[in-house]
Design a protein around this motif. Structure first.
Motif, mmCIF file in Angstrom:
data_model
loop_
_atom_site.group_PDB
_atom_site.id
_atom_site.type_symbol
_atom_site.label_atom_id
_atom_site.label_comp_id
_atom_site.label_asym_id
_atom_site.label_seq_id
_atom_site.Cartn_x
_atom_site.Cartn_y
_atom_site.Cartn_z
ATOM 1 N N TYR A 142 -2.398 -6.469 -13.073
ATOM 2 C CA TYR A 142 -1.606 -5.234 -13.131
ATOM 3 C C TYR A 142 -2.020 -4.252 -12.028
ATOM 4 N N LEU A 143 -3.319 -4.100 -11.828
ATOM 5 C CA LEU A 143 -3.779 -3.183 -10.785
ATOM 6 C C LEU A 143 -3.392 -3.679 -9.391
ATOM 7 N N GLU A 144 -3.486 -4.981 -9.179
ATOM 8 C CA GLU A 144 -3.081 -5.523 -7.874
ATOM 9 C C GLU A 144 -1.580 -5.319 -7.635
ATOM 10 N N GLU A 145 -0.774 -5.580 -8.645
ATOM 11 C CA GLU A 145 0.681 -5.374 -8.506
ATOM 12 C C GLU A 145 0.989 -3.893 -8.292
ATOM 13 N N GLY A 146 0.285 -3.042 -9.007
ATOM 14 C CA GLY A 146 0.470 -1.606 -8.817
ATOM 15 C C GLY A 146 0.145 -1.184 -7.397
ATOM 16 N N ASN A 147 -0.945 -1.706 -6.874
ATOM 17 C CA ASN A 147 -1.331 -1.376 -5.498
ATOM 18 C C ASN A 147 -0.318 -1.876 -4.473
ATOM 19 N N LYS A 148 0.277 -3.043 -4.734
ATOM 20 C CA LYS A 148 1.308 -3.549 -3.814
ATOM 21 C C LYS A 148 2.476 -2.556 -3.747
ATOM 22 N N SER A 149 2.914 -2.091 -4.896
ATOM 23 C CA SER A 149 4.036 -1.140 -4.934
ATOM 24 C C SER A 149 3.655 0.179 -4.277
ATOM 25 N N LEU A 150 2.453 0.655 -4.567
ATOM 26 C CA LEU A 150 2.004 1.913 -3.964
ATOM 27 C C LEU A 150 1.855 1.777 -2.456
ATOM 28 N N ASP A 151 1.413 0.616 -2.013
ATOM 29 C CA ASP A 151 1.292 0.374 -0.576
ATOM 30 C C ASP A 151 2.662 0.403 0.100
ATOM 31 N N VAL A 152 3.653 -0.195 -0.541
ATOM 32 C CA VAL A 152 5.019 -0.148 0.007
ATOM 33 C C VAL A 152 5.475 1.310 0.089
ATOM 34 N N TYR A 153 5.180 2.071 -0.948
ATOM 35 C CA TYR A 153 5.550 3.489 -0.946
ATOM 36 C C TYR A 153 4.948 4.201 0.273
ATOM 37 N N THR A 154 3.672 3.949 0.547
ATOM 38 C CA THR A 154 3.028 4.632 1.681
ATOM 39 C C THR A 154 3.654 4.232 3.014
ATOM 40 N N LYS A 155 4.140 3.005 3.098
ATOM 41 C CA LYS A 155 4.796 2.554 4.336
ATOM 42 C C LYS A 155 6.195 3.150 4.473
ATOM 43 N N LEU A 156 6.883 3.314 3.331
ATOM 44 C CA LEU A 156 8.227 3.894 3.363
ATOM 45 C C LEU A 156 8.199 5.403 3.577
ATOM 46 N N MET A 157 7.128 6.042 3.138
ATOM 47 C CA MET A 157 7.027 7.506 3.189
ATOM 48 C C MET A 157 5.710 7.934 3.844
ATOM 49 N N PRO A 158 5.439 7.517 5.079
ATOM 50 C CA PRO A 158 4.128 7.781 5.687
ATOM 51 C C PRO A 158 3.791 9.263 5.841
ATOM 52 N N ASN A 159 4.779 10.130 5.871
ATOM 53 C CA ASN A 159 4.524 11.558 6.054
ATOM 54 C C ASN A 159 4.669 12.372 4.770
ATOM 55 N N GLN A 161 3.788 14.307 1.428
ATOM 56 C CA GLN A 161 2.625 15.163 1.130
ATOM 57 C C GLN A 161 1.640 14.510 0.172
ATOM 58 N N ASP A 162 2.127 13.604 -0.683
ATOM 59 C CA ASP A 162 1.245 13.006 -1.680
ATOM 60 C C ASP A 162 0.536 11.736 -1.189
ATOM 61 N N ILE A 163 0.694 11.389 0.072
ATOM 62 C CA ILE A 163 0.078 10.163 0.592
ATOM 63 C C ILE A 163 -1.446 10.143 0.385
ATOM 64 N N PRO A 164 -2.180 11.237 0.642
ATOM 65 C CA PRO A 164 -3.625 11.180 0.370
ATOM 66 C C PRO A 164 -3.935 10.854 -1.099
ATOM 67 N N ASP A 165 -3.147 11.393 -2.019
ATOM 68 C CA ASP A 165 -3.359 11.103 -3.442
ATOM 69 C C ASP A 165 -3.047 9.639 -3.755
ATOM 70 N N VAL A 166 -1.989 9.130 -3.158
ATOM 71 C CA VAL A 166 -1.607 7.734 -3.391
ATOM 72 C C VAL A 166 -2.671 6.800 -2.809
ATOM 73 N N LEU A 167 -3.141 7.094 -1.621
ATOM 74 C CA LEU A 167 -4.201 6.275 -1.021
ATOM 75 C C LEU A 167 -5.475 6.326 -1.856
ATOM 76 N N ASN A 168 -5.764 7.465 -2.437
ATOM 77 C CA ASN A 168 -6.908 7.601 -3.329
ATOM 78 C C ASN A 168 -6.719 6.743 -4.588
ATOM 79 N N MET A 169 -5.496 6.733 -5.130
ATOM 80 C CA MET A 169 -5.220 5.908 -6.305
ATOM 81 C C MET A 169 -5.404 4.427 -5.969
ATOM 82 N N ILE A 170 -4.916 4.016 -4.807
ATOM 83 C CA ILE A 170 -5.072 2.626 -4.376
ATOM 84 C C ILE A 170 -6.562 2.286 -4.241
#
Length: 187
Positions: A142-159, A161-170
């Motif tokens: 579950y955590l690996e699948e979650g990280n895959k989705s969050l990683d896609v999010y960071t690539k789709l929305m690199p700028n 504002q919540d990217i630092p929080d998302v990277l921290n969650m990953i």
């Protein structure tokens, strides 16, 4: 022949009118649900969104918003189910990818945590070693699948504002994955 054409015309018009009414009703229910979510009433939003999906289950917005509402009510598995459906209806929608990642993480957390009657979080224990290993593998997955989705999010929305929080969650999820893998010798 003329009667048949008249009948088919009426039938076609009826189907067309019905589709327009459904679309209008679905959009109206979704708007009402969004207002409930904005006003902090996710349970009422869930009711409207479920009705919306009963009318038309092909709109990703309904499933996405339902996933968000379920997350707000700590119904992680239902949130994950609806986020997966939304993701299947529209590929690479940033908000859906983010919600999918959060829902996977939420389900993983539920494997080891539960709320007691006072609303406090307690740790779940699995004394049976076989069950404990099975739960640990699910948790990691579950955590690996979650990280895959969050990683896609960071690539789709690199700028975003919540990217630092998302990277921290990953990063936190990766630490938890490594810890669980080491604890159970999972490859």
């Amino acid at each position: 022949m003329r009667k048949l054409l008249s009948f088919l015309s009426i039938l076609f018009f009826g189907v067309l009118t019905s589709a327009c009414v459904n679309t209008f009703a679905v959009n109206e229910l979704n708007q009402i649900a969004l207002e409930y979510l904005k006003n902090g009433d996710p349970y009422s939003a869930i009711s409207r969104l479920e009705s919306s999906i009963d009318l038309d289950d092909s709109k990703y917005e309904s499933r996405y918003n339902l996933a968000v509402a379920y997350l707000r009510t700590n119904q992680c598995e239902k949130a994950l189910e609806n986020a997966k459906v939304a993701d299947g209806l529209i590929k690479d929608e940033p908000a859906v990818k983010y919600t999918l990642g959060v829902a996977y993480t939420c389900v993983a957390d539920e494997l080891y945590e539960k709320k007691n009657s006072d609303g406090e979080i307690e740790k779940k224990e699995y004394p049976d070693p076989t069950l404990a290993l099975d739960i640990a593998k699910k948790y990691v997955n579950y955590l690996e699948e979650g990280n895959k989705s969050l990683d896609v999010y960071t690539k789709l929305m690199p700028n975003a504002q919540d990217i630092p929080d998302v990277l921290n969650m990953i990063s936190q999820n990766n630490e938890r994955i490594q810890s669980k893998k080491a604890e159970f010798s999972i490859q």
